[in-house]
Scaffold this motif. Structure first.
Motif, PDB file in Angstrom:
ATOM      1  N   ASP A 133       7.371   3.096  39.380  1.00 29.95           N
ATOM      2  CA  ASP A 133       6.726   1.790  39.249  1.00 29.95           C
ATOM      3  C   ASP A 133       6.162   1.332  40.593  1.00 29.95           C
ATOM      4  N   TYR A 134       7.006   1.409  41.626  1.00 27.41           N
ATOM      5  CA  TYR A 134       6.607   0.884  42.933  1.00 27.41           C
ATOM      6  C   TYR A 134       5.364   1.602  43.458  1.00 27.41           C
ATOM      7  N   GLU A 135       5.378   2.935  43.442  1.00 26.61           N
ATOM      8  CA  GLU A 135       4.263   3.695  44.000  1.00 26.61           C
ATOM      9  C   GLU A 135       2.987   3.521  43.164  1.00 26.61           C
ATOM     10  N   SER A 136       3.147   3.355  41.863  1.00 28.96           N
ATOM     11  CA  SER A 136       1.978   3.157  40.994  1.00 28.96           C
ATOM     12  C   SER A 136       1.332   1.804  41.247  1.00 28.96           C
ATOM     13  N   ASN A 229      -5.445   3.063  36.557  1.00 20.74           N
ATOM     14  CA  ASN A 229      -4.397   2.188  36.028  1.00 20.74           C
ATOM     15  C   ASN A 229      -4.064   2.505  34.576  1.00 20.74           C
ATOM     16  N   TRP A 230      -5.081   2.808  33.770  1.00 22.16           N
ATOM     17  CA  TRP A 230      -4.784   3.198  32.388  1.00 22.16           C
ATOM     18  C   TRP A 230      -3.886   4.427  32.364  1.00 22.16           C
ATOM     19  N   GLY A 231      -4.038   5.297  33.359  1.00 23.85           N
ATOM     20  CA  GLY A 231      -3.278   6.539  33.365  1.00 23.85           C
ATOM     21  C   GLY A 231      -1.781   6.350  33.499  1.00 23.85           C
ATOM     22  N   PHE A 232      -1.344   5.287  34.194  1.00 29.03           N
ATOM     23  CA  PHE A 232       0.103   5.148  34.404  1.00 29.03           C
ATOM     24  C   PHE A 232       0.729   3.953  33.702  1.00 29.03           C
ATOM     25  N   ILE A 233      -0.048   3.037  33.164  1.00 24.10           N
ATOM     26  CA  ILE A 233       0.524   1.805  32.609  1.00 24.10           C
ATOM     27  C   ILE A 233       1.604   2.087  31.566  1.00 24.10           C
ATOM     28  N   SER A 234       1.317   2.980  30.638  1.00 21.87           N
ATOM     29  CA  SER A 234       2.285   3.222  29.554  1.00 21.87           C
ATOM     30  C   SER A 234       3.506   3.995  30.026  1.00 21.87           C
ATOM     31  N   LEU A 236       5.162   3.181  32.914  1.00 22.82           N
ATOM     32  CA  LEU A 236       5.974   2.326  33.770  1.00 22.82           C
ATOM     33  C   LEU A 236       7.335   2.036  33.147  1.00 22.82           C
ATOM     34  N   ASP A 237       8.378   2.062  33.970  1.00 20.92           N
ATOM     35  CA  ASP A 237       9.708   1.682  33.477  1.00 20.92           C
ATOM     36  C   ASP A 237       9.754   0.198  33.148  1.00 20.92           C
ATOM     37  N   SER A 238       9.067  -0.614  33.940  1.00 20.75           N
ATOM     38  CA  SER A 238       9.039  -2.053  33.689  1.00 20.75           C
ATOM     39  C   SER A 238       7.902  -2.384  32.731  1.00 20.75           C
ATOM     40  N   LYS A 239       8.239  -2.649  31.493  1.00 21.31           N
ATOM     41  CA  LYS A 239       7.208  -3.024  30.516  1.00 21.31           C
ATOM     42  C   LYS A 239       6.677  -4.427  30.795  1.00 21.31           C
ATOM     43  N   GLU A 240       7.479  -5.249  31.495  1.00 22.19           N
ATOM     44  CA  GLU A 240       6.992  -6.571  31.879  1.00 22.19           C
ATOM     45  C   GLU A 240       5.825  -6.438  32.866  1.00 22.19           C
ATOM     46  N   VAL A 241       5.986  -5.537  33.848  1.00 18.76           N
ATOM     47  CA  VAL A 241       4.911  -5.275  34.804  1.00 18.76           C
ATOM     48  C   VAL A 241       3.694  -4.707  34.088  1.00 18.76           C
ATOM     49  N   ALA A 242       3.935  -3.788  33.165  1.00 26.35           N
ATOM     50  CA  ALA A 242       2.833  -3.184  32.416  1.00 26.35           C
ATOM     51  C   ALA A 242       2.054  -4.236  31.637  1.00 26.35           C
ATOM     52  N   THR A 243       2.757  -5.200  31.071  1.00 25.89           N
ATOM     53  CA  THR A 243       2.097  -6.252  30.296  1.00 25.89           C
ATOM     54  C   THR A 243       1.112  -7.039  31.153  1.00 25.89           C
ATOM     55  N   LEU A 244       1.543  -7.437  32.367  1.00 27.47           N
ATOM     56  CA  LEU A 244       0.661  -8.208  33.234  1.00 27.47           C
ATOM     57  C   LEU A 244      -0.492  -7.353  33.754  1.00 27.47           C
ATOM     58  N   LEU A 245      -0.224  -6.079  34.035  1.00 27.62           N
ATOM     59  CA  LEU A 245      -1.280  -5.217  34.549  1.00 27.62           C
ATOM     60  C   LEU A 245      -2.355  -4.970  33.497  1.00 27.62           C
ATOM     61  N   VAL A 246      -1.957  -4.844  32.248  1.00 28.80           N
ATOM     62  CA  VAL A 246      -2.939  -4.703  31.167  1.00 28.80           C
ATOM     63  C   VAL A 246      -3.884  -5.902  31.142  1.00 28.80           C
ATOM     64  N   GLN A 247      -3.329  -7.086  31.361  1.00 28.19           N
ATOM     65  CA  GLN A 247      -4.167  -8.283  31.326  1.00 28.19           C
ATOM     66  C   GLN A 247      -5.157  -8.310  32.491  1.00 28.19           C
ATOM     67  N   THR A 464      -2.513  16.586  27.306  1.00 26.48           N
ATOM     68  CA  THR A 464      -3.131  15.530  26.512  1.00 26.48           C
ATOM     69  C   THR A 464      -3.171  14.251  27.357  1.00 26.48           C
ATOM     70  N   PRO A 465      -3.798  13.168  26.862  1.00 23.76           N
ATOM     71  CA  PRO A 465      -3.890  11.956  27.681  1.00 23.76           C
ATOM     72  C   PRO A 465      -2.546  11.441  28.205  1.00 23.76           C
ATOM     73  N   PHE A 466      -1.467  11.609  27.447  1.00 14.91           N
ATOM     74  CA  PHE A 466      -0.176  11.036  27.860  1.00 14.91           C
ATOM     75  C   PHE A 466       0.525  11.865  28.929  1.00 14.91           C
ATOM     76  N   ASN A 467       0.248  13.174  28.986  1.00 17.64           N
ATOM     77  CA  ASN A 467       0.926  14.006  29.987  1.00 17.64           C
ATOM     78  C   ASN A 467      -0.070  14.738  30.888  1.00 17.64           C
ATOM     79  N   LEU A 468      -1.211  14.097  31.146  1.00 21.56           N
ATOM     80  CA  LEU A 468      -2.261  14.723  31.954  1.00 21.56           C
ATOM     81  C   LEU A 468      -1.770  15.067  33.360  1.00 21.56           C
TER      82      LEU A 468
END
Length: 484
Positions: A133-136, A229-234, A236-247, A464-468
Motif C-alpha cells: 500500500d505504502y509504496e503504491s 493507478n488502475w493497475g494497483f487499486i484492486s 491494495l490491502d486497505s480498501k478504504e484507501v482504494a475507495t478514495l483513490l478511485v474517486q 491477465t489484467p489482474f496479475n499483469l
C-alpha cells in the motif's frame, strides 16, 4: 495569471454561497427563494477544510536535467527478497457460483447481500496498511505532484498568443489551470493517507517546446498516470484507501480525455482503460523527475530500460502530396529520447494538420475528431530500438535501469483488457521490428487504440489484467506507442 485565477475561484465560490434571495427571470417575473448569507469557514474556524500540502495556484518548481552526484543509487530494498519471481498457483477461494440468481446465504441486514469487504460494521481507517500500500500510494503521489507542476508550467512558459496560435483560447487555459488545482487536492489526499514520511514535491525536466508538444506530453503522462493507478487499486490491502483513490482517478480519467481533445484526438477511442504494473508506471514517470528534496522517501519499484519506436506516428501530420501522414512516419519525429516524449510539432505548415479546415484531416482542438487516415493501423510495421540496462535515471540520477529478462523475442502490447504478443524480428544490436496486431477486445473494438504500452519480453507467458505484474521478470525494455 495564477493569482488572478485564485481570486476568480474565490469570487465564484462567494457568489454561489451568498446568492441573492431574488432575481428577475427571463420572463420578467421576480423569483424569490429562502436564503441566508453564509461563507466558507477558513483557518481555525469550525468546519474549516484541511489545508493543502502545496499551493493550488502558485509556485512551479525549477526545471531542467539533474547535474549533481547521486548520494544513493538503486531502488529501495527490504532486508531480504524471497524469490526471483512469483509463480502462479490455484486460487482456493474461487468457489462461488450462482445457478439461478437467487441469494445463497443469509443477509446481514435488510437489503444487504452477504459478502463484500468492509461490510461487517468495522469502522474504516483511511491509512495504508502494508508495504505494498505504502509504496503504491507514494508512487501515485509522485504522479499527482508532477501533474500539479506540469499544468502550471505549461501556462507559465506559453503565452495566450501561443495558445491562440494552437487553436486554444483563454478559457482553455483556465481549464488547464483548474486541472492543476485539482491536483493539489489529490496530492493532499494521498499525503494524508501516507503520513509524515510521504514524498515531497520534486523538480522536473520536461521535453516540450511548443503548445502542441505540451498537450501531447500531457496525453501520454495522464495515460500512464491513470493506468498506473488502475493497475494497483484492486490489490491494495486497505480498501478504504482504494475507495478514495478511485474517486480521484475518476477525475484523472476526465483529464486524459480533455488533453486528447485539446490535441485534436478522439477523447476516448477505447472501451476499457488499461491498468499497468507499478514498475511500468515508475519507469515512464521517473525519467522526467530531475531532483527531489534531501531525504525524500525512496521507492521500491524497478526502472526498466527504454524501448523506443523509431517510426512513432506523428499526430501533427496530415496527408499531403508526398503521402506523408501520422501512420507513414518513417523517421525519428520525437523531440527527445525518453519514452514519453511528444511528437515533433515543428514540421512545415503545409504538412501540419493543425490548421486544415477539411473534415477528416483537421487535428485542431475539438470535442471530437474523425481521422480519415488513422494514426496507425493493424499490420503496420513498427521499428524499435532499446537501451541497455545500467543507465542512471530518475530523481537525482539515483535510480538505475535493470532487467532480469533474457534475449528479447516478443513484443507485448497492453491496451484495454488485452495483452497481445507479436513476434520480434531482431535486425541488429538493440534494434528490430514487429507488426501492429489486429486483435479485438470484443467484436468491433480494436484492442490496440489510443496510447498503448509496449514491452520487449523474452517469452510469451500467459497473464491477465489482474496479475499483469507477473510479467515483470520477463520484460527487457518498456515503451509507449501512440496508436490513435
Amino acid at each position: 495569471m495564477a493569482p488572478a485565477i485564485e481570486l476568480l475561484l474565490l469570487a465564484l465560490v462567494s457568489q454561489a454561497l451568498a446568492a441573492p434571495a431574488s432575481w428577475s427571470s427571463s420572463l420578467g417575473a421576480v423569483v424569490t427563494i429562502p436564503a441566508i448569507e453564509t461563507h466558507v469557514p477558513r483557518g481555525t474556524e469550525p468546519g474549516a477544510a484541511p489545508t493543502l500540502v502545496n499551493s493550488a495556484t502558485t509556485g512551479i518548481t525549477t526545471h531542467g536535467p539533474y547535474s549533481g552526484t547521486p548520494t544513493t543509487t538503486g531502488a529501495e530494498q527490504a532486508t531480504a527478497t524471497l524469490a526471483t519471481e512469483i509463480l502462479p498457483k490455484p486460487n482456493p477461494t474461487a468457489t462461488y457460483y450462482n445457478t439461478n440468481g437467487k441469494l445463497t446465504q443469509p443477509q446481514p441486514m435488510p437489503y444487504m447481500p452477504a459478502g463484500g469487504v468492509g461490510t461487517n460494521g468495522t469502522l474504516p481507517v483511511y491509512m495504508v496498511q502494508s508495504d505494498f500500500d505504502y509504496e503504491s500510494i507514494a508512487l501515485g503521489l509522485h504522479q499527482e505532484y508532477i501533474e500539479l507542476d506540469l499544468f502550471h508550467y505549461g501556462l507559465e512558459i506559453f503565452s495566450e498568443q501561443d495558445f491562440l496560435d494552437a487553436g486554444l483560447t483563454v478559457e482553455d487555459r483556465n481549464l488547464i489551470q483548474y486541472m492543476a488545482i485539482q491536483e493539489a487536492g489529490h496530492a493532499t489526499l494521498l499525503t494524508n493517507m501516507l503520513g509524515e514520511t510521504a514524498p515531497k514535491q520534486c523538480t522536473y525536466d520536461y521535453p516540450f517546446t511548443t503548445v502542441r508538444e505540451f498537450l501531447d506530453f500531457n496525453v501520454k503522462l495522464t495515460r500512464w498516470g491513470e493506468s498506473g493507478n488502475w493497475g494497483f487499486i484492486s490489490h491494495l490491502d486497505s480498501k478504504e484507501v482504494a475507495t478514495l483513490l478511485v474517486q480521484a482517478e475518476a477525475i484523472e480519467a476526465r483529464q486524459q480525455a480533455i488533453f486528447r481533445q485539446l490535441l485534436g484526438l478522439h477523447p476516448m477511442p477505447i472501451w476499457f482503460a488499461p491498468g499497468i504494473p507499478q514498475s511500468w508506471h515508475w519507469t515512464l514517470l521517473s525519467q522526467y523527475i530531475s531532483s527531489c528534496p534531501k531525504n525524500n522517501t525512496r521507492l521500491v519499484w524497478q526502472n526498466f530500460p527504454n524501448l523506443n519506436v523509431v517510426n512513432q506516428p506523428n499526430v501533427n501530420r496530415y496527408v499531403n502530396t508526398s503521402l506523408i501522414n501520422a501512420n507513414t512516419t518513417e523517421k525519428w519525429e520525437i523531440v527527445g529520447d525518453r519514452t514519453g516524449d511528444p511528437s515533433d510539432s515543428r514540421i512545415p505548415e503545409d504538412e501540419s494538420c493543425v490548421h486544415q479546415n477539411t473534415t477528416g484531416y483537421n487535428c485542431g482542438p475539438a470535442i471530437s475528431r474523425d481521422r480519415y487516415n488513422p494514426v496507425s493501423f493493424p499490420g503496420r510495421q513498427v521499428n524499435l530500438t532499446w537501451d541497455e540496462p545500467g543507465k542512471a535515471v530518475g530523481p537525482n540520477n539515483s535510480y538505475v535501469t535493470s532487467t532480469t529478462a533474457g534475449e528479447p523475442a516478443f513484443v507485448a502490447w497492453v491496451s484495454q483488457l488485452n495483452l497481445t504478443y507479436t513476434e520480434l524480428t531482431v535486425t541488429g544490436s538493440n534494434c528490430g521490428f514487429t507488426y501492429q496486431p489486429a486483435t479485438e477486445v470484443f467484436e468491433t473494438d480494436p484492442a490496440v487504440n489510443g496510447t498503448v504500452f509496449i514491452a520487449l519480453t523474452d517469452s510469451d507467458i500467459y497473464v491477465t489484467p489482474f496479475n499483469l505484474t507477473m510479467i515483470n521478470p520477463h520484460v527487457r525494455a518498456l515503451g509507449l506507442y501512440q496508436s490513435g
